[in-house]
Motif scaffolding. Structure first.
Motif, PDB file in Angstrom:
ATOM      1  N   ASN A  65       0.647  -1.054   0.476  1.00  0.00           N
ATOM      2  CA  ASN A  65       0.166   0.172  -0.364  1.00  0.00           C
ATOM      3  C   ASN A  65       0.661   1.154  -0.282  1.00  0.00           C
ATOM      4  O   ASN A  65       2.094   1.630   0.343  1.00  0.00           O
ATOM      5  N   ILE A  66      -0.217   2.138  -0.679  1.00  0.00           N
ATOM      6  CA  ILE A  66       1.209   3.468  -0.487  1.00  0.00           C
ATOM      7  C   ILE A  66      -0.202   4.809  -0.293  1.00  0.00           C
ATOM      8  O   ILE A  66      -1.290   4.724  -0.536  1.00  0.00           O
ATOM      9  N   ASP A  67       1.038   5.243   1.291  1.00  0.00           N
ATOM     10  CA  ASP A  67      -0.887   6.271   1.121  1.00  0.00           C
ATOM     11  C   ASP A  67      -0.670   7.231   0.203  1.00  0.00           C
ATOM     12  O   ASP A  67      -0.015   7.250  -1.034  1.00  0.00           O
ATOM     13  N   LYS A  71       1.752   8.749  -2.477  1.00  0.00           N
ATOM     14  CA  LYS A  71       1.201   8.517  -4.593  1.00  0.00           C
ATOM     15  C   LYS A  71       1.553   9.276  -5.217  1.00  0.00           C
ATOM     16  O   LYS A  71       1.915   9.297  -6.593  1.00  0.00           O
ATOM     17  N   LYS A  72       0.577  10.730  -5.020  1.00  0.00           N
ATOM     18  CA  LYS A  72       1.049  11.400  -6.009  1.00  0.00           C
ATOM     19  C   LYS A  72       2.188  12.160  -6.101  1.00  0.00           C
ATOM     20  O   LYS A  72       2.694  12.722  -6.696  1.00  0.00           O
ATOM     21  N   ILE A  73       3.154  12.315  -5.097  1.00  0.00           N
ATOM     22  CA  ILE A  73       4.432  12.689  -4.676  1.00  0.00           C
ATOM     23  C   ILE A  73       4.984  11.667  -5.754  1.00  0.00           C
ATOM     24  O   ILE A  73       5.920  12.436  -6.927  1.00  0.00           O
ATOM     25  N   GLY A  74       5.254  10.484  -5.767  1.00  0.00           N
ATOM     26  CA  GLY A  74       6.007   9.438  -6.185  1.00  0.00           C
ATOM     27  C   GLY A  74       7.255   9.175  -5.688  1.00  0.00           C
ATOM     28  O   GLY A  74       8.434   8.397  -5.888  1.00  0.00           O
ATOM     29  N   ALA A  75       7.202   9.670  -3.894  1.00  0.00           N
ATOM     30  CA  ALA A  75       8.332   9.152  -3.328  1.00  0.00           C
ATOM     31  C   ALA A  75       8.297   8.885  -2.185  1.00  0.00           C
ATOM     32  O   ALA A  75       7.223   9.340  -1.776  1.00  0.00           O
ATOM     33  N   VAL A  76       8.483   7.392  -1.468  1.00  0.00           N
ATOM     34  CA  VAL A  76       8.259   7.300  -0.411  1.00  0.00           C
ATOM     35  C   VAL A  76       9.252   7.077   0.650  1.00  0.00           C
ATOM     36  O   VAL A  76      11.466   6.428  -0.083  1.00  0.00           O
ATOM     37  N   GLY A  88       3.781   2.785   2.537  1.00  0.00           N
ATOM     38  CA  GLY A  88       4.524   3.292   1.900  1.00  0.00           C
ATOM     39  C   GLY A  88       3.949   5.027   2.564  1.00  0.00           C
ATOM     40  O   GLY A  88       3.020   5.310   1.901  1.00  0.00           O
ATOM     41  N   TYR A  89       4.926   6.188   3.217  1.00  0.00           N
ATOM     42  CA  TYR A  89       4.734   7.293   3.376  1.00  0.00           C
ATOM     43  C   TYR A  89       5.368   7.571   3.129  1.00  0.00           C
ATOM     44  O   TYR A  89       6.884   7.594   2.580  1.00  0.00           O
ATOM     45  N   ASN A  90       5.147   9.523   3.076  1.00  0.00           N
ATOM     46  CA  ASN A  90       6.482  10.742   2.221  1.00  0.00           C
ATOM     47  C   ASN A  90       5.787  11.655   3.335  1.00  0.00           C
ATOM     48  O   ASN A  90       5.288  12.269   4.065  1.00  0.00           O
ATOM     49  N   ALA A 124      10.006  18.180  -3.033  1.00  0.00           N
ATOM     50  CA  ALA A 124       9.503  19.632  -3.086  1.00  0.00           C
ATOM     51  C   ALA A 124       8.571  20.110  -4.037  1.00  0.00           C
ATOM     52  O   ALA A 124       8.172  21.013  -3.853  1.00  0.00           O
ATOM     53  N   ARG A 125       8.995  19.585  -5.713  1.00  0.00           N
ATOM     54  CA  ARG A 125       7.868  19.587  -5.762  1.00  0.00           C
ATOM     55  C   ARG A 125       5.944  20.097  -5.662  1.00  0.00           C
ATOM     56  O   ARG A 125       5.703  20.715  -5.590  1.00  0.00           O
ATOM     57  N   ALA A 126       5.890  19.378  -4.421  1.00  0.00           N
ATOM     58  CA  ALA A 126       4.265  18.797  -4.345  1.00  0.00           C
ATOM     59  C   ALA A 126       4.394  19.958  -3.261  1.00  0.00           C
ATOM     60  O   ALA A 126       3.356  20.966  -3.164  1.00  0.00           O
ATOM     61  N   VAL A 127       5.697  20.049  -2.656  1.00  0.00           N
ATOM     62  CA  VAL A 127       5.219  21.351  -1.474  1.00  0.00           C
ATOM     63  C   VAL A 127       5.409  22.660  -2.130  1.00  0.00           C
ATOM     64  O   VAL A 127       4.559  24.031  -1.470  1.00  0.00           O
ATOM     65  N   ALA A 128       5.986  22.965  -3.114  1.00  0.00           N
ATOM     66  CA  ALA A 128       5.997  24.644  -3.988  1.00  0.00           C
ATOM     67  C   ALA A 128       4.629  24.311  -4.248  1.00  0.00           C
ATOM     68  O   ALA A 128       4.086  25.731  -4.075  1.00  0.00           O
ATOM     69  N   LYS A 129       4.419  23.779  -4.798  1.00  0.00           N
ATOM     70  CA  LYS A 129       2.328  23.863  -5.222  1.00  0.00           C
ATOM     71  C   LYS A 129       2.147  23.976  -4.222  1.00  0.00           C
ATOM     72  O   LYS A 129       0.553  25.300  -4.429  1.00  0.00           O
TER      73      LYS A 129
END
Length: 416
Positions: A65-67, A71-76, A88-90, A124-129
């Motif tokens: 499973n991925i949180d 999943k949206k970020i694409g990194a765990v 998995g979480y980020n 970082a992209r997700a955070v900036a958005k």
């Protein structure tokens, strides 16, 4: 292991120290090759792990499973094992968001340039958005999928308002490296670096010199670790410990650096401070003598330039370490590179002793008589003041001076 951090190279990692301060649980560092990673993730012999470079994307296929946010970020970067089910979480998203807030790096309405394309870049992209950046550009050495090159970034220098470095450039053991030159971006208002060792990277130091709000990666590391511990134990109080743990870690890792004229008491006072704080004491002149013999003899045989070269090597080596008390030679600050290396992991105290109270000695090649001392004092005083973070009156009893340094250091709040 029950809890820990997996990655390819972890010799620089502070994670085990941070988790030891968050709670009483077994947390280990586990270096893995790509082949070993497959075996480790398949075996599932852990309860909770953090994941770092270069495996934040590589672990995803092993997860059940991925949180949703990961999943949206694409990194765990955090994996929880619940009876053989891996999720998995980020927590880097939380950590980077808190870092930017703590350092007053404003992204809303700004054009943000993110260096690197790995898992932390995706975060970082997700955070900036999420923080309202008006434009997000990803910068790569080999641009594709909409990324831009470093050359293109420089061509658009006037547009660059915030830079976030997610590459390992500038990380120990290559602390002099930097991915971009902040001076080239006239409208730079903010900068963040995911690198946390050294405590102040070359990139961040130069960004601050340009007047930008610039933050180091240590606070992000602590914040994401606290969030991960919250997931490990379902304990909402973990993130409340972030500021306290960050301040403790930052202070423990900082070197106390003493600069000043020959005869200003650096060695004597440094030993007192080191003993009081339970730290290792190092003297750059003492280190030189161990390898090269008496300084005066070396000066006479090889000249000042050769001595300064050797001195710079010693300063660079000691400055890269953590938790020391470092007494420097009187002329160490004459080279800007030495000041830079001392400040990467250190807070610099100038022991300010009046020239009349400095006694000339024959073992100091540039301070062997009263006239020479006065000349050096007049030449160097502005440099000492410029290099210092804190100036201390060193005309008093050495124990009093040492106590003032200890007090100033102990009262410091952690700076991101």
């Amino acid at each position: 292991m029950e809890y820990g951090c997996i990655g390819k190279k972890l010799g620089h990692s502070f994670s085990a120290v941070i988790h030891a301060k968050l709670g009483n649980y077994d947390y280990r560092l586990c270096e893995l090759t790509e082949t070993e990673l497959t075996e480790f993730m398949t075996k599932k012999d852990f309860k909770g792990i953090n994941v770092t470079i270069p495996y934040k994307e590589t672990v995803i296929p092993f997860l059940d499973n991925i949180d949703e946010s990961a999943k949206k970020i694409g990194a765990v970067n955090t994996v929880i094992n619940n009876n053989g089910i891996l999720t998995g979480y980020n927590t880097d998203f939380y950590g980077m968001t808190e870092l930017l807030k703590k350092g007053s790096v404003e992204l809303a309405g700004r054009k943000v340039f993110i260096l690197g394309t790995g898992g932390t870049s995706k975060t970082a992209r997700a955070v900036a958005k999420s923080l309202g950046a008006s434009e997000i550009n990803v910068v790569s050495r080999n641009p594709k999928n909409g990324e831009i090159s470093y050359d293109e970034m420089y061509k658009r220098a006037d547009e660059v308002e915030v830079i976030i470095n997610t590459t390992p450039v500038g990380m120990f053991p290559k602390p002099d490296a930097f991915a971009v030159e902040p001076e080239k971006f006239p409208n730079l208002s903010g900068a963040a670096d995911a690198v946390y060792n050294p405590l102040t990277t070359e990139f961040i130091s130069r960004a601050r010199a340009c007047g930008a709000n610039a933050v180091n990666g240590l606070y992000m590391l602590v914040a994401q670790a606290a969030k991960a511990a919250e997931l490990f134990f379902n304990d909402k109080t973990m993130t409340e410990k972030t500021d306290k743990v960050f301040s403790e870690i930052n202070k423990e890792k900082l070197n106390i650096v003493l600069i000043g004229m020959p005869g200003s008491g650096k060695t004597t006072i440094g030993k007192i401070v080191a003993n009081a704080l339970g730290r290792e004491f190092c003297d750059t002149d003492g280190e030189f003598v161990k390898s090269n013999g008496a300084i005066a003899d070396y000066f006479n045989s090889n000249g000042e330039a050769a001595f300064r070269d050797k001195e710079s090597e010693i300063v660079s080596e000691l400055g890269a370490k953590n938790g020391l008390v470092i007494a420097t030679g009187g002329g160490a600050i004459l080279r800007a590179e030495n000041v830079k290396h001392l400040k990467q992991n250190g807070i610099v105290f100038f022991l300010d002793r009046e020239v009349e109270n400095i006694i000339p000695t024959s073992d100091r090649p540039l301070g062997s008589d009263r006239e020479a001392i006065r000349k050096r004092y007049e030449e160097r005083y502005p440099i000492y003041c410029s290099a210092a973070d804190i100036k201390v009156d060193s005309n008093r009893d050495v124990n009093t001076v040492a106590a003032d340094i200890e007090k100033a250091f102990n009262s410091m709040e952690g700076q991101v």
